[in-house]
Design a protein around this motif. Structure first.
Motif, mmCIF file in Angstrom:
data_model
loop_
_atom_site.group_PDB
_atom_site.id
_atom_site.type_symbol
_atom_site.label_atom_id
_atom_site.label_comp_id
_atom_site.label_asym_id
_atom_site.label_seq_id
_atom_site.Cartn_x
_atom_site.Cartn_y
_atom_site.Cartn_z
ATOM 1 N N UNK A 1 32.379 -113.106 13.081
ATOM 2 C CA UNK A 1 31.697 -113.916 12.068
ATOM 3 C C UNK A 1 30.590 -113.119 11.401
ATOM 4 N N UNK A 2 29.822 -112.383 12.197
ATOM 5 C CA UNK A 2 28.736 -111.570 11.650
ATOM 6 C C UNK A 2 29.262 -110.529 10.670
ATOM 7 N N UNK A 3 30.359 -109.862 11.041
ATOM 8 C CA UNK A 3 30.916 -108.824 10.173
ATOM 9 C C UNK A 3 31.406 -109.419 8.855
ATOM 10 N N UNK A 4 32.082 -110.560 8.910
ATOM 11 C CA UNK A 4 32.616 -111.173 7.690
ATOM 12 C C UNK A 4 31.484 -111.634 6.776
ATOM 13 N N UNK A 5 30.498 -112.344 7.333
ATOM 14 C CA UNK A 5 29.384 -112.844 6.519
ATOM 15 C C UNK A 5 28.587 -111.684 5.931
ATOM 16 N N UNK A 6 28.357 -110.643 6.728
ATOM 17 C CA UNK A 6 27.602 -109.493 6.234
ATOM 18 C C UNK A 6 28.349 -108.780 5.107
ATOM 19 N N UNK B 1 26.718 -106.611 17.088
ATOM 20 C CA UNK B 1 26.110 -107.752 16.382
ATOM 21 C C UNK B 1 24.684 -107.417 15.959
ATOM 22 N N UNK B 2 23.909 -106.892 16.896
ATOM 23 C CA UNK B 2 22.504 -106.584 16.605
ATOM 24 C C UNK B 2 22.366 -105.436 15.614
ATOM 25 N N UNK C 1 22.416 -115.696 10.348
ATOM 26 C CA UNK C 1 22.930 -114.538 11.086
ATOM 27 C C UNK C 1 21.979 -114.149 12.221
ATOM 28 N N UNK C 2 20.678 -114.209 11.957
ATOM 29 C CA UNK C 2 19.713 -113.919 13.010
ATOM 30 C C UNK C 2 19.846 -114.919 14.154
#
Length: 294
Positions: free
Chosen positions: A144-149, A26-27, A183-184
């Motif tokens: 979620x992070x991977x999809x949004x990014x 994630x980070x 995201x942060x």
């Protein structure tokens, strides 16, 4: 090799390993954009700004994650609002919110005589206490992070390098900035209970900073940051197990040390070489220096 494998035969160390790997992933994704956009101060402020929400949630007997999300969301909305003021710089607004949220948290904690232990966990985390439910939560946050990014990659790139051109191309940099703040918030809130707010900042900044010294493309920086974070997790848990140190702090310290090693190696590899001897070398080297200076 028993010294390497024995710690990971224990169930709580296995959960700590998976938790650290998910936090590192994630980070790595979010931290890459934080480093590229120079938002390290904002990331630190958001991590510390969760204190009042966590304190109130703990005193009310509800999940600290809910309080952390509320405080981090308040910080994100406040930063977005203050950056619209024409006479106030972004750093000034972040600093004001940082001080205000942290002061509020300290005031709330000072009125609770039984919050000292929870505050220690909030600041430094307890990666060895990760439960199976925490892993599912981190897995969802990672997805979620991977999809949004992935969906917002083009807008994030334009925002990082030329916000005005992004606006011209219709990429809506304001919305991209708001999504990046989201995201942060997700990264900080989902990770603080594993490594603590004082230490999540290390995993958010150090691995992407280390990888950015070697990779020329953003996806490669993210992959490199994930590898550095994963290696820091494994080595940090090993050191913690054998040396009896705090696991979360050790992981973060190893991540920062990895950046320092990367910076030194990069400086040595990219050290400018002296020009070859002879009068013919000077005219060839002069234009290169001039272009670099410009």
């Amino acid at each position: 090799m028993e010294w390497f494998f024995d710690p990971f035969t224990v169930s709580f160390v296995q959960r700590a390993l998976w938790g650290g790997l998910l936090v590192s992933a994630i980070c790595a994704v979010v931290g890459t954009w934080v480093v590229l956009r120079g938002l390290a101060f904002l990331g630190d402020a958001m991590a510390h700004g969760m204190l009042p929400g966590v304190a109130l949630a703990s005193m009310a007997g509800v999940s600290p994650l809910l309080g952390a999300a509320a405080s981090a969301g308040t910080m994100a909305l406040g930063v977005t609002s203050l950056r619209r003021l024409p006479r106030l710089s972004g750093d000034t607004g972040i600093g004001l919110l940082f001080a205000g949220m942290l002061a509020s948290g300290v005031i709330i904690v000072s009125h609770s005589e039984s919050f000292a232990v929870d505050l220690t966990g909030f600041l430094f985390g307890d990666v060895l206490a990760v439960r199976t439910g925490d892993l599912w939560l981190l897995g969802a946050a990672c997805g979620i992070t991977a999809v949004v990014a992935a969906v917002g990659h083009r807008s994030f790139v334009a925002l990082a390098f030329d916000p005005r051109k992004a606006h011209t191309l219709g990429l809506r940099p304001g919305l991209a900035h708001a999504v990046l703040l989201g995201l942060m918030t997700l990264a900080v809130v989902s990770s603080f209970h594993v490594v603590g707010t004082l230490l999540v900042f290390g995993l958010l900044i150090a691995p992407p900073a280390a990888a950015s010294l070697w990779a020329a493309r953003i996806p490669l920086v993210m992959v490199g940051a994930a590898l550095v974070g994963a290696g820091s997790t494994v080595l940090g848990l090993l050191i913690s197990w054998h040396a009896g140190t705090a696991a979360g702090a050790t992981i973060a310290a190893v991540a920062v040390a990895a950046f320092l090693v990367s910076a030194v190696c990069s400086a040595v590899v990219n050290r400018p070489r002296a020009p070859a001897a002879g009068p013919a070398a000077a005219p060839k080297d002069l234009p290169t220096r001039t272009r670099n200076e410009q």
